[in-house]
Design an enzyme around this catalytic site. Structure first.
Site, short mmCIF file in Angstrom:
data_model
loop_
_atom_site.label_atom_id
_atom_site.label_comp_id
_atom_site.label_asym_id
_atom_site.label_seq_id
_atom_site.Cartn_x
_atom_site.Cartn_y
_atom_site.Cartn_z
N GLY A 127 7.18 2.95 -3.02
CA GLY A 127 7.49 3.35 -4.39
C GLY A 127 7.33 2.28 -5.46
N TRP A 173 4.71 1.13 -7.06
CA TRP A 173 3.87 1.53 -8.21
C TRP A 173 4.57 2.62 -9.02
CZ3 TRP A 173 -2.18 1.69 -7.68
CH2 TRP A 173 -2.63 0.43 -7.26
N ASP A 227 2.64 11.05 -0.95
CA ASP A 227 2.42 10.23 0.24
C ASP A 227 2.63 11.09 1.49
OD1 ASP A 227 2.39 6.83 0.55
OD2 ASP A 227 2.70 8.01 2.38
N ASP A 287 -0.73 15.21 2.26
CA ASP A 287 -1.90 14.41 2.64
C ASP A 287 -3.03 14.72 1.67
OD1 ASP A 287 -4.25 13.47 3.93
OD2 ASP A 287 -3.26 13.65 5.88
N ASP A 313 -3.11 3.53 -4.27
CA ASP A 313 -2.97 2.32 -3.46
C ASP A 313 -3.01 2.73 -1.99
OD1 ASP A 313 -2.60 -0.43 -3.21
OD2 ASP A 313 -0.42 -0.29 -3.17
N LYS A 339 -7.36 1.17 -4.75
CA LYS A 339 -7.60 0.09 -3.80
C LYS A 339 -8.86 0.40 -3.01
CE LYS A 339 -4.20 -0.74 -0.64
NZ LYS A 339 -3.57 -2.05 -0.83
C1 LIG Z 1 -0.07 0.09 0.71
S1 LIG Z 1 0.93 1.53 0.84
C2 LIG Z 1 1.27 1.90 -0.83
C3 LIG Z 1 2.27 1.01 -1.48
C4 LIG Z 1 2.75 1.56 -2.82
N1 LIG Z 1 1.69 1.58 -3.79
C5 LIG Z 1 3.88 0.76 -3.40
O1 LIG Z 1 3.73 0.20 -4.48
O2 LIG Z 1 4.97 0.73 -2.83
C6 LIG Z 1 -0.26 2.73 1.29
C7 LIG Z 1 0.29 4.14 1.43
O3 LIG Z 1 -0.81 5.06 1.54
C8 LIG Z 1 -0.32 6.18 2.25
N2 LIG Z 1 -1.42 7.04 2.72
C9 LIG Z 1 -2.36 6.72 3.64
N3 LIG Z 1 -3.18 7.77 3.86
C10 LIG Z 1 -2.76 8.78 3.03
C11 LIG Z 1 -3.21 10.12 2.81
N4 LIG Z 1 -4.24 10.62 3.49
N5 LIG Z 1 -2.55 10.89 1.90
C12 LIG Z 1 -1.47 10.37 1.23
N6 LIG Z 1 -1.01 9.11 1.41
C13 LIG Z 1 -1.64 8.31 2.30
C14 LIG Z 1 0.46 5.54 3.39
O4 LIG Z 1 1.37 6.44 3.98
C15 LIG Z 1 1.13 4.35 2.69
O5 LIG Z 1 2.46 4.65 2.35
#
Ligand SMILES: C[S@@+](CC[C@H](N)C(=O)[O-])C[C@H]1O[C@@H](n2cnc3c(N)ncnc32)[C@H](O)[C@@H]1O
Length: 208
Positions: free
Chosen positions: A63, A65, A82, A98, A122, A162
């Site tokens: 969370g 961002w 997420d 997703d 991200d 990203k």
């Molecule tokens: C690096 S973390 C994000 C950190 C977040 N931006 C923060 O500031 O706390 C990456 C996130 O992408 C999510 N993610 C990966 N594949 C996904 C998908 N297909 N759909 C939605 N979320 C996804 C992961 O569950 C993970 O929580």
């Protein structure tokens, strides 16, 4: 890997985390992750989060961002998505879903009842230990987010994501350039030097 090597490696990461300036700062400021500083730097450079925007935060957990967006967007709307459950954040709505699901696009458009001004992503695939594979999987997610943005972003909207400087970097760059009029790359100072991650900043959809 031998046990003594594993212990040394995990101690190395513990010390590194303790020394990390951004981790300390995020604790002081109450951010859930050090990633908050990446969005703050991106927004300082490109100034896309205005107080009244409709903003989608993809891959929002835990969370960091969304917390930043929640402070900057005072009269707009924020939706965070997420695959992992996220604890509530003031002024941020959350859907556990997703990005690859067929129903996700419809749920987003129903929530905003309009197209969006800003999409930030991200999202990253879970790491496997194979850096090349991890980079390909995260760049596939970025590709999916670019495709989604063509359907839900306003023509003058902004897309930030990203991506990794891996072997398929040029493919993602070329998709971004064929989708948006303006495409920039930016690696925030708060992104670890040893990480191959960088960020795409794109604006104005090309008419398809
Ligand atoms: C690096 S973390 C994000 C950190 C977040 N931006 C923060 O500031 O706390 C990456 C996130 O992408 C999510 N993610 C990966 N594949 C996904 C998908 N297909 N759909 C939605 N979320 C996804 C992961 O569950 C993970 O929580």
């Amino acid at each position: 890997m031998r046990k003594s090597k594993r212990v040394k490696k995990s101690n190395f990461w513990k010390v590194k985390q303790q020394q990390d300036h951004y981790i300390k700062k995020s604790k002081v400021l109450g951010y859930r992750s050090r990633a908050s500083f990446k969005l703050l730097e991106l927004n300082q450079k490109f100034k896309f989060i205005k107080k009244n925007v409709f903003l989608l935060d993809l891959g929002a957990y835990p969370g960091g961002w969304s917390q930043v967006a929640g402070k900057l967007v005072t009269s707009g709307k924020i939706l965070a998505i997420d695959i992992k459950e996220m604890k509530p954040i003031n002024k941020v709505n959350f859907f556990k879903c997703d990005i690859f699901d067929q129903s996700t696009k419809g749920r987003i458009l129903d929530f905003f009842n309009d197209k969006l001004d800003v999409i930030v992503s991200d999202m990253a695939a879970d790491t496997t230990g194979n850096k090349s594979l991890d980079s390909i999987r995260t760049n596939q997610i970025c590709t999916e987010a670019i495709k989604l943005s063509t359907k839900i972003l306003k023509k003058n909207g902004t897309f930030v994501s990203k991506l990794f400087m891996g072997e398929d970097f040029l493919e993602v760059k070329s998709l971004a350039k064929s989708t948006f009029k303006t495409v920039n790359f930016f690696k925030p100072k708060s992104s670890r030097n040893e990480s191959k991650e960088t960020y795409l900043h794109c604006k104005i959809l090309k008419t398809l």
